[in-house]
Motif scaffolding. Sequence first.
Motif, PDB file in Angstrom:
ATOM      1  N   GLN A  22      43.431  33.984 -73.728  1.00 52.69           N
ATOM      2  CA  GLN A  22      43.595  35.344 -74.255  1.00 52.69           C
ATOM      3  C   GLN A  22      42.985  36.359 -73.284  1.00 52.69           C
ATOM      4  N   ASP A  23      41.808  36.028 -72.735  1.00 55.17           N
ATOM      5  CA  ASP A  23      41.145  36.934 -71.778  1.00 55.17           C
ATOM      6  C   ASP A  23      42.024  37.170 -70.548  1.00 55.17           C
ATOM      7  N   ILE A  24      42.630  36.093 -70.067  1.00 57.55           N
ATOM      8  CA  ILE A  24      43.471  36.221 -68.866  1.00 57.55           C
ATOM      9  C   ILE A  24      44.638  37.163 -69.137  1.00 57.55           C
ATOM     10  N   ALA A  25      45.231  37.048 -70.319  1.00 62.67           N
ATOM     11  CA  ALA A  25      46.343  37.945 -70.666  1.00 62.67           C
ATOM     12  C   ALA A  25      45.876  39.398 -70.618  1.00 62.67           C
ATOM     13  N   THR A  26      44.693  39.654 -71.154  1.00 64.56           N
ATOM     14  CA  THR A  26      44.166  41.020 -71.151  1.00 64.56           C
ATOM     15  C   THR A  26      43.885  41.494 -69.729  1.00 64.56           C
ATOM     16  N   LEU A  27      43.288  40.623 -68.924  1.00 58.71           N
ATOM     17  CA  LEU A  27      42.954  41.005 -67.550  1.00 58.71           C
ATOM     18  C   LEU A  27      44.208  41.291 -66.727  1.00 58.71           C
ATOM     19  N   ILE A  28      45.243  40.495 -66.953  1.00 54.74           N
ATOM     20  CA  ILE A  28      46.499  40.730 -66.224  1.00 54.74           C
ATOM     21  C   ILE A  28      47.070  42.094 -66.604  1.00 54.74           C
ATOM     22  N   GLY A  29      46.959  42.442 -67.863  1.00 58.92           N
ATOM     23  CA  GLY A  29      47.465  43.740 -68.315  1.00 58.92           C
ATOM     24  C   GLY A  29      46.737  44.909 -67.699  1.00 58.92           C
ATOM     25  N   ARG A  30      45.462  44.689 -67.352  1.00 59.71           N
ATOM     26  CA  ARG A  30      44.655  45.783 -66.773  1.00 59.71           C
ATOM     27  C   ARG A  30      44.706  45.796 -65.254  1.00 59.71           C
ATOM     28  N   ARG A  31      45.386  44.833 -64.672  1.00 59.52           N
ATOM     29  CA  ARG A  31      45.354  44.688 -63.219  1.00 59.52           C
ATOM     30  C   ARG A  31      45.955  45.915 -62.537  1.00 59.52           C
ATOM     31  N   GLN A  82      55.491  28.683 -73.769  1.00 55.93           N
ATOM     32  CA  GLN A  82      55.918  30.064 -74.029  1.00 55.93           C
ATOM     33  C   GLN A  82      54.883  31.058 -73.510  1.00 55.93           C
ATOM     34  N   TYR A  83      53.616  30.764 -73.789  1.00 54.10           N
ATOM     35  CA  TYR A  83      52.530  31.630 -73.293  1.00 54.10           C
ATOM     36  C   TYR A  83      52.631  31.776 -71.771  1.00 54.10           C
ATOM     37  N   GLY A  84      52.740  30.641 -71.077  1.00 60.89           N
ATOM     38  CA  GLY A  84      52.805  30.673 -69.628  1.00 60.89           C
ATOM     39  C   GLY A  84      54.010  31.437 -69.111  1.00 60.89           C
ATOM     40  N   TYR A  85      55.131  31.264 -69.812  1.00 62.59           N
ATOM     41  CA  TYR A  85      56.347  31.973 -69.400  1.00 62.59           C
ATOM     42  C   TYR A  85      56.152  33.497 -69.491  1.00 62.59           C
ATOM     43  N   TYR A  86      55.634  33.945 -70.637  1.00 67.95           N
ATOM     44  CA  TYR A  86      55.459  35.398 -70.812  1.00 67.95           C
ATOM     45  C   TYR A  86      54.399  35.946 -69.873  1.00 67.95           C
ATOM     46  N   ILE A  87      53.324  35.184 -69.670  1.00 66.47           N
ATOM     47  CA  ILE A  87      52.289  35.613 -68.719  1.00 66.47           C
ATOM     48  C   ILE A  87      52.883  35.734 -67.317  1.00 66.47           C
ATOM     49  N   GLY A  88      53.706  34.764 -66.943  1.00 61.10           N
ATOM     50  CA  GLY A  88      54.315  34.777 -65.615  1.00 61.10           C
ATOM     51  C   GLY A  88      55.214  35.993 -65.412  1.00 61.10           C
ATOM     52  N   MET A  89      55.983  36.340 -66.440  1.00 64.82           N
ATOM     53  CA  MET A  89      56.848  37.516 -66.341  1.00 64.82           C
ATOM     54  C   MET A  89      55.998  38.778 -66.142  1.00 64.82           C
ATOM     55  N   SER A  90      54.948  38.886 -66.964  1.00 67.49           N
ATOM     56  CA  SER A  90      54.075  40.052 -66.870  1.00 67.49           C
ATOM     57  C   SER A  90      53.384  40.114 -65.508  1.00 67.49           C
ATOM     58  N   TYR A  91      52.901  38.975 -65.068  1.00 65.59           N
ATOM     59  CA  TYR A  91      52.164  38.904 -63.798  1.00 65.59           C
ATOM     60  C   TYR A  91      53.044  39.362 -62.635  1.00 65.59           C
ATOM     61  N   GLN A  92      54.292  38.897 -62.614  1.00 67.60           N
ATOM     62  CA  GLN A  92      55.183  39.255 -61.511  1.00 67.60           C
ATOM     63  C   GLN A  92      55.553  40.741 -61.549  1.00 67.60           C
ATOM     64  N   ILE A  93      55.753  41.271 -62.755  1.00 66.02           N
ATOM     65  CA  ILE A  93      56.071  42.702 -62.857  1.00 66.02           C
ATOM     66  C   ILE A  93      54.930  43.531 -62.283  1.00 66.02           C
ATOM     67  N   ILE A  94      53.691  43.173 -62.633  1.00 72.71           N
ATOM     68  CA  ILE A  94      52.560  43.945 -62.109  1.00 72.71           C
ATOM     69  C   ILE A  94      52.442  43.757 -60.597  1.00 72.71           C
ATOM     70  N   ASP A  95      52.678  42.551 -60.109  1.00 72.06           N
ATOM     71  CA  ASP A  95      52.700  42.346 -58.653  1.00 72.06           C
ATOM     72  C   ASP A  95      53.703  43.287 -57.992  1.00 72.06           C
ATOM     73  N   ASP A  96      54.866  43.432 -58.627  1.00 66.65           N
ATOM     74  CA  ASP A  96      55.907  44.289 -58.068  1.00 66.65           C
ATOM     75  C   ASP A  96      55.518  45.768 -58.122  1.00 66.65           C
TER      76      ASP A  96
END
Length: 323
Positions: free
Chosen positions: A312-321, A198-212
Amino acid sequence: MKIAKTYGYLKKDLDVIEESLNKVIQAEHPILREASTDLLQAGGKRIRPIFVVLSGKLGNFNMERIKTVAVSLELIHTATLVHDDVIDDAKLRRGKPTIKHLYDNRVAMYTGDYILARALEEITALKQANVHHLLAKTIVEVCAGEIEQIKDKFNFEQNLRNYLRRIRRKTALLIATSCKLGAIVSDIPQEQADKLYQYGYYIGMSYQIIDDVLDFTSTSKELGKPSGNDLLQGNVTLPVLYAMQDKSFHASIRNKFQNPETVTEVEMEEVINELKKTNAIDQSYRMSNLYLQKALKALEGLPDHTAKEKLQDIATLIGRRRS
């Protein structure tokens, strides 16, 4: 991308995986060998191996099993990039000529097939049926996502559901699978492995949105390809969907892309500037943040561990990307 900050903790493991990647990708045929090696050395972020390793460290970490999973997943991801470049007629990736551009479509397609085959060959070293079942199911979904992406090109009437389903298959499932396979081969209890998925799924969704989002907010130099390239290729991403809630933007973009091949750099710059005048970028970041919060929530209940802190750190870093 500051995810590299986790490398201090993971450096030894990632060096082993990198060395194995370079060995596995070697081919007897010179064109296959050169094309595959160039692609691998072009400098990916190795996001999937990072998630495999971190998930694995929460259980009975065995480098041989973890390496096998990490190499296989990175190769599958790499194969999808080669195929993407053919579909998108892309000339550049990470600032370097694509295989499709250097050779031709046929060489690129067979190179992608070769890399995928090497990935599947690698994973056969593991004799766990649940590993093969999950990986096969994921590849099927990724392929379906590619078809959906082709079908939705330049479809300015698609909705949010289309987009979310597409990025789920394009990015989120492979990251979720990376987390869960790392957990499975480390004998982590089923409930915890599911949480990591579940963590990976949500991270992946967030990561792709920021890429976009970055496709519109970063420079061509930062992207290694033209700004707005996703849209030029016909991919209607979340910022565009939000911006099209403005009827004048919707009409403008439909008009400009009636004949996509005739859109000039100046017209593309106008589209990007118009999009930035809407609140589409902020809305997209908010959506990304919702997924990040879900990702952090999914980690609750997992045992305290340095690897969990890094997730947890990676999730935060992705949010700040922002680049």
